[in-house]
Enzyme design. Structure first.
Site, PDB file in Angstrom:
ATOM      1  N   LYS A   7      44.734  49.229  36.886  1.00 19.77           N
ATOM      2  CA  LYS A   7      45.626  48.475  36.000  1.00 19.77           C
ATOM      3  C   LYS A   7      46.290  49.422  34.988  1.00 19.77           C
ATOM      4  O   LYS A   7      47.481  49.291  34.694  1.00 19.77           O
ATOM      5  CB  LYS A   7      44.867  47.377  35.259  1.00 19.77           C
ATOM      6  CG  LYS A   7      44.374  46.218  36.110  1.00 19.77           C
ATOM      7  CD  LYS A   7      45.479  45.406  36.765  1.00 19.77           C
ATOM      8  CE  LYS A   7      46.264  44.563  35.791  1.00 19.77           C
ATOM      9  NZ  LYS A   7      47.249  43.679  36.476  1.00 19.77           N
ATOM     10  N   ASP A  44      42.920  43.778  28.860  1.00 25.17           N
ATOM     11  CA  ASP A  44      42.359  44.569  27.756  1.00 25.17           C
ATOM     12  C   ASP A  44      41.431  45.676  28.262  1.00 25.17           C
ATOM     13  O   ASP A  44      41.079  46.585  27.522  1.00 25.17           O
ATOM     14  CB  ASP A  44      41.624  43.668  26.748  1.00 25.17           C
ATOM     15  CG  ASP A  44      40.455  42.882  27.336  1.00 25.17           C
ATOM     16  OD1 ASP A  44      40.222  42.968  28.549  1.00 25.17           O
ATOM     17  OD2 ASP A  44      39.766  42.188  26.565  1.00 25.17           O
ATOM     18  N   TYR A  99      38.892  49.174  38.847  1.00 27.51           N
ATOM     19  CA  TYR A  99      39.842  48.098  38.531  1.00 27.51           C
ATOM     20  C   TYR A  99      40.689  48.456  37.311  1.00 27.51           C
ATOM     21  O   TYR A  99      41.925  48.439  37.367  1.00 27.51           O
ATOM     22  CB  TYR A  99      39.098  46.775  38.282  1.00 27.51           C
ATOM     23  CG  TYR A  99      39.946  45.735  37.564  1.00 27.51           C
ATOM     24  CD1 TYR A  99      41.041  45.141  38.194  1.00 27.51           C
ATOM     25  CD2 TYR A  99      39.665  45.360  36.243  1.00 27.51           C
ATOM     26  CE1 TYR A  99      41.829  44.194  37.525  1.00 27.51           C
ATOM     27  CE2 TYR A  99      40.443  44.418  35.580  1.00 27.51           C
ATOM     28  CZ  TYR A  99      41.529  43.831  36.219  1.00 27.51           C
ATOM     29  OH  TYR A  99      42.306  42.913  35.564  1.00 27.51           O
TER      30      TYR A  99
HETATM   31  P1  NAD Z   1      43.133  36.349  40.869  1.00 30.20           P
HETATM   32  O1  NAD Z   1      42.308  37.337  41.603  1.00 30.20           O
HETATM   33  O2  NAD Z   1      42.597  34.981  40.629  1.00 30.20           O
HETATM   34  O3  NAD Z   1      44.535  36.158  41.612  1.00 30.20           O
HETATM   35  C1  NAD Z   1      45.265  37.223  42.131  1.00 30.20           C
HETATM   36  C2  NAD Z   1      46.349  36.675  43.038  1.00 30.20           C
HETATM   37  O4  NAD Z   1      47.110  37.782  43.534  1.00 30.20           O
HETATM   38  C3  NAD Z   1      45.796  35.924  44.260  1.00 30.20           C
HETATM   39  O5  NAD Z   1      46.520  34.738  44.456  1.00 30.20           O
HETATM   40  C4  NAD Z   1      46.014  36.885  45.411  1.00 30.20           C
HETATM   41  O6  NAD Z   1      46.220  36.255  46.663  1.00 30.20           O
HETATM   42  C5  NAD Z   1      47.264  37.633  44.947  1.00 30.20           C
HETATM   43  N1  NAD Z   1      47.361  38.969  45.545  1.00 30.20           N
HETATM   44  C6  NAD Z   1      46.386  39.915  45.585  1.00 30.20           C
HETATM   45  N2  NAD Z   1      46.837  41.003  46.246  1.00 30.20           N
HETATM   46  C7  NAD Z   1      48.124  40.737  46.598  1.00 30.20           C
HETATM   47  C8  NAD Z   1      49.119  41.474  47.277  1.00 30.20           C
HETATM   48  N3  NAD Z   1      48.883  42.708  47.758  1.00 30.20           N
HETATM   49  N4  NAD Z   1      50.343  40.914  47.452  1.00 30.20           N
HETATM   50  C9  NAD Z   1      50.600  39.656  46.991  1.00 30.20           C
HETATM   51  N5  NAD Z   1      49.679  38.915  46.360  1.00 30.20           N
HETATM   52  C10 NAD Z   1      48.459  39.440  46.154  1.00 30.20           C
HETATM   53  O7  NAD Z   1      43.530  37.067  39.504  1.00 30.20           O
HETATM   54  P2  NAD Z   1      43.694  36.462  38.036  1.00 30.20           P
HETATM   55  O8  NAD Z   1      42.378  36.443  37.379  1.00 30.20           O
HETATM   56  O9  NAD Z   1      44.519  35.246  38.107  1.00 30.20           O
HETATM   57  O10 NAD Z   1      44.537  37.644  37.367  1.00 30.20           O
HETATM   58  C11 NAD Z   1      45.948  37.659  37.459  1.00 30.20           C
HETATM   59  C12 NAD Z   1      46.472  38.865  36.711  1.00 30.20           C
HETATM   60  O11 NAD Z   1      46.074  38.802  35.356  1.00 30.20           O
HETATM   61  C13 NAD Z   1      45.962  40.200  37.243  1.00 30.20           C
HETATM   62  O12 NAD Z   1      47.011  41.124  37.179  1.00 30.20           O
HETATM   63  C14 NAD Z   1      44.838  40.573  36.287  1.00 30.20           C
HETATM   64  O13 NAD Z   1      44.696  41.976  36.207  1.00 30.20           O
HETATM   65  C15 NAD Z   1      45.371  39.996  34.985  1.00 30.20           C
HETATM   66  N6  NAD Z   1      44.344  39.589  34.015  1.00 30.20           N
HETATM   67  C16 NAD Z   1      43.318  38.767  34.363  1.00 30.20           C
HETATM   68  C17 NAD Z   1      42.406  38.344  33.400  1.00 30.20           C
HETATM   69  C18 NAD Z   1      41.271  37.417  33.735  1.00 30.20           C
HETATM   70  O14 NAD Z   1      40.412  37.178  32.877  1.00 30.20           O
HETATM   71  N7  NAD Z   1      41.196  36.844  34.915  1.00 30.20           N
HETATM   72  C19 NAD Z   1      42.545  38.788  32.070  1.00 30.20           C
HETATM   73  C20 NAD Z   1      43.604  39.656  31.758  1.00 30.20           C
HETATM   74  C21 NAD Z   1      44.508  40.032  32.727  1.00 30.20           C
HETATM   75  O1  DAU Z   2      38.913  41.431  30.066  1.00 27.15           O
HETATM   76  C1  DAU Z   2      39.827  40.981  31.023  1.00 27.15           C
HETATM   77  C2  DAU Z   2      39.185  41.040  32.381  1.00 27.15           C
HETATM   78  O2  DAU Z   2      38.198  40.015  32.426  1.00 27.15           O
HETATM   79  C3  DAU Z   2      40.175  40.888  33.524  1.00 27.15           C
HETATM   80  O3  DAU Z   2      41.072  41.965  33.516  1.00 27.15           O
HETATM   81  C4  DAU Z   2      39.453  40.833  34.869  1.00 27.15           C
HETATM   82  O4  DAU Z   2      40.383  40.569  35.909  1.00 27.15           O
HETATM   83  C5  DAU Z   2      38.434  39.717  34.819  1.00 27.15           C
HETATM   84  O5  DAU Z   2      37.693  39.694  36.023  1.00 27.15           O
HETATM   85  C6  DAU Z   2      37.485  39.893  33.623  1.00 27.15           C
HETATM   86  O6  DAU Z   2      36.626  41.050  33.814  1.00 27.15           O
HETATM   87  P1  DAU Z   2      35.059  41.023  33.452  1.00 27.15           P
HETATM   88  O7  DAU Z   2      34.386  42.053  34.244  1.00 27.15           O
HETATM   89  O8  DAU Z   2      34.871  41.017  31.983  1.00 27.15           O
HETATM   90  O9  DAU Z   2      34.722  39.521  33.988  1.00 27.15           O
HETATM   91  P2  DAU Z   2      33.461  38.962  34.810  1.00 27.15           P
HETATM   92  O10 DAU Z   2      33.583  37.476  34.806  1.00 27.15           O
HETATM   93  O11 DAU Z   2      33.272  39.656  36.108  1.00 27.15           O
HETATM   94  O12 DAU Z   2      32.229  39.349  33.876  1.00 27.15           O
HETATM   95  C7  DAU Z   2      32.135  38.903  32.541  1.00 27.15           C
HETATM   96  C8  DAU Z   2      30.875  39.488  31.947  1.00 27.15           C
HETATM   97  O13 DAU Z   2      29.739  38.901  32.590  1.00 27.15           O
HETATM   98  C9  DAU Z   2      30.725  40.989  32.171  1.00 27.15           C
HETATM   99  O14 DAU Z   2      30.084  41.577  31.046  1.00 27.15           O
HETATM  100  C10 DAU Z   2      29.803  41.094  33.380  1.00 27.15           C
HETATM  101  C11 DAU Z   2      28.916  39.877  33.257  1.00 27.15           C
HETATM  102  N1  DAU Z   2      28.450  39.258  34.525  1.00 27.15           N
HETATM  103  C12 DAU Z   2      29.366  38.975  35.465  1.00 27.15           C
HETATM  104  C13 DAU Z   2      28.997  38.393  36.657  1.00 27.15           C
HETATM  105  C14 DAU Z   2      29.998  38.081  37.725  1.00 27.15           C
HETATM  106  C15 DAU Z   2      27.106  38.956  34.679  1.00 27.15           C
HETATM  107  O15 DAU Z   2      26.277  39.187  33.795  1.00 27.15           O
HETATM  108  N2  DAU Z   2      26.747  38.367  35.863  1.00 27.15           N
HETATM  109  C16 DAU Z   2      27.618  38.088  36.865  1.00 27.15           C
HETATM  110  O16 DAU Z   2      27.185  37.582  37.929  1.00 27.15           O
END
Ligand code: NAD
Ligand code: DAU
Length: 366
Positions: free
Chosen positions: A176, A148, A172
């Site tokens: 994306k 999002d 980031y």
């Molecule tokens: P993550 O960082 O936990 O995992 C990413 C994985 O990709 C890891 O296993 C890493 O080894 C692999 N990777 C990274 N670079 C690579 C490369 N060059 N080649 C092959 N593998 C590689 O990420 P996540 O939180 O599980 O997110 C997964 C996907 O979902 C991402 O595309 C992210 O943008 C999307 N996403 C995440 C969230 C969230 O809240 N975490 C929300 C919405 C969308």
């Molecule tokens: O919205 C989807 C996204 O959510 C994904 O695309 C990303 O991969 C995922 O990392 C996440 O992004 P955020 O930046 O929202 O997540 P994060 O957990 O890093 O932070 C959540 C909120 O908390 C954000 O407002 C920043 C704040 N934060 C984060 C960290 C790590 C703090 O206040 N302290 C912290 O130490």
């Protein structure tokens, strides 16, 4: 008669069999998606391609690693020779692309890896899919998992819909957004069958402790300060990771070619309220006095360009595909805390010198 029945069933299973590439399957969300597909579809072959960066962890998949319909391939999606070879070897019929650099703070201190993996890596996969499938796209699908964050930041009201204009504001989210545009460009230009989903913040088991919830759980457990950026007023919409995985399953099988679906929990929390709730749960689980963990809350320098509010309107996937989140947030948060407390070895294996170095660099300058 019996032989005919057996033969028909065999033909049916053969037709249904899919060879699916899941990228980033050793990461947080990817591991839940791989597990779901491997267990739910024994007739499919699931190939997990992962580079095993700091965020990739094969321990996330210990329970399914021996299954006969699962293959792990270690490799980098930016390596086009390796990617071409894998496409040639496995002849994938579908791709669920999750591999990415995913942490906003890391993208602020070092954008390069985000451009390489998230943009160039995606193009590499798109080219390989196009090349393998040529112009016979029947039964093929490139499913791109996005976020999002591509929509930017909301004020106090409103929601991100599938029509919201892109306005990424961190390296980031910009990387994306670029990859989303490229996926759609391949659909328009080459008719590649694609589907995209943009999801809100996930939480649950196996999340690397750089993200807010697992970082706070780990710090509370170890009586370390909980760093809250700015005033803690920023808002995120939280979704349990297994609910994201079930949405991905649904979209992969029932989504319409060329469409985008937003996925969210309809569950907005300011960071500070969320952390207070987490502290309450942790006090109870750790047998601490009420209010004890909250004393660890520490306000630190804000994230550069910190997006204020994310909130997803997920009515399209709910109305068209019948998806909805299965858990209330408090239940999911409690399950998540339980998981981290029960999986100390998983956590301890991560908290190595490299993690400490990252933590020092990230937080001690704030
Ligand atoms: P993550 O960082 O936990 O995992 C990413 C994985 O990709 C890891 O296993 C890493 O080894 C692999 N990777 C990274 N670079 C690579 C490369 N060059 N080649 C092959 N593998 C590689 O990420 P996540 O939180 O599980 O997110 C997964 C996907 O979902 C991402 O595309 C992210 O943008 C999307 N996403 C995440 C969230 C969230 O809240 N975490 C929300 C919405 C969308
Ligand atoms: O919205 C989807 C996204 O959510 C994904 O695309 C990303 O991969 C995922 O990392 C996440 O992004 P955020 O930046 O929202 O997540 P994060 O957990 O890093 O932070 C959540 C909120 O908390 C954000 O407002 C920043 C704040 N934060 C984060 C960290 C790590 C703090 O206040 N302290 C912290 O130490």
């Amino acid at each position: 008669m019996v032989r005919k029945l057996i033969l028909n069933n065999f033909v049916k299973i053969f037709k249904m069999a899919k060879i699916i590439l899941i990228t980033g399957g050793a990461g947080f969300i990817g591991s839940h998606v791989v597990r779901l597909f491997v267990n739910k579809y024994p007739e499919y072959k699931i190939i997990n391609l992962d580079k095993l960066t700091y965020a990739g962890n094969l321990e996330n998949l210990n329970d399914i690693s021996g299954k006969s319909n699962y293959v792990f391939e270690k490799g980098d999606i930016t390596d086009n020779q390796l990617v071409s070879k894998l496409f040639e070897k496995h002849k994938f019929s579908g791709i669920i692309h999750l591999a990415a650099e995913s942490h906003v703070d890391r993208s602020i201190s070092d954008p390069g890896a985000f451009i390489n993996t998230n943009i160039l890596g995606t193009v590499n996969l798109l080219n390989a899919a196009r090349n393998l499938w040529k112009d016979d796209f029947e039964g093929k699908l490139f499913y791109h998992i996005s976020t999002d964050e591509v929509y930017g930041s909301l004020g106090e009201t409103g929601y991100f819909t599938e029509e919201t204009a892109y306005d990424p504001r961190s390296p980031y989210s910009a990387s994306k957004a670029s990859s989303d545009h490229l996926v759609r460009a391949y659909m328009h230009t080459y008719k590649l069958p694609v589907v995209l989903t943009n999801c809100s913040n996930n939480y649950g088991a196996n999340q690397f402790p750089e993200k807010l919830i697992p970082l706070a759980v780990n710090n509370i457990k170890n009586n370390k300060q909980i760093p809250i950026y700015g005033k803690g007023e920023n808002i995120r919409d939280w979704l349990f990771v297994n609910d994201h995985a079930s949405a991905i399953d649904l979209v992969y099988h029932k989504g319409t070619n060329g469409e985008t679906y937003n996925i969210g929990g309809n569950n907005e929390w300011t960071n500070i309220d969320l952390i207070h709730k987490l502290c309450e749960i942790m006090d109870e689980k750790l047998g601490r006095k009420k209010g004890e963990s909250a004393k660890l809350i520490t306000f630190v320098k804000d994230r550069a360009g910190h997006d204020m509010r994310y909130a997803i309107d997920s009515s399209k996937i709910q109305n068209e595909l019948g998806w909805k989140p299965s858990l209330q947030f408090e239940e999911g948060l409690e399950k998540t805390v339980d998981w981290y407390l029960e999986n100390e070895t998983w956590l301890n294996n991560i908290l190595t010198g490299k993690y400490e170095q990252y933590y020092e660099e990230q937080y001690h300058k704030r």
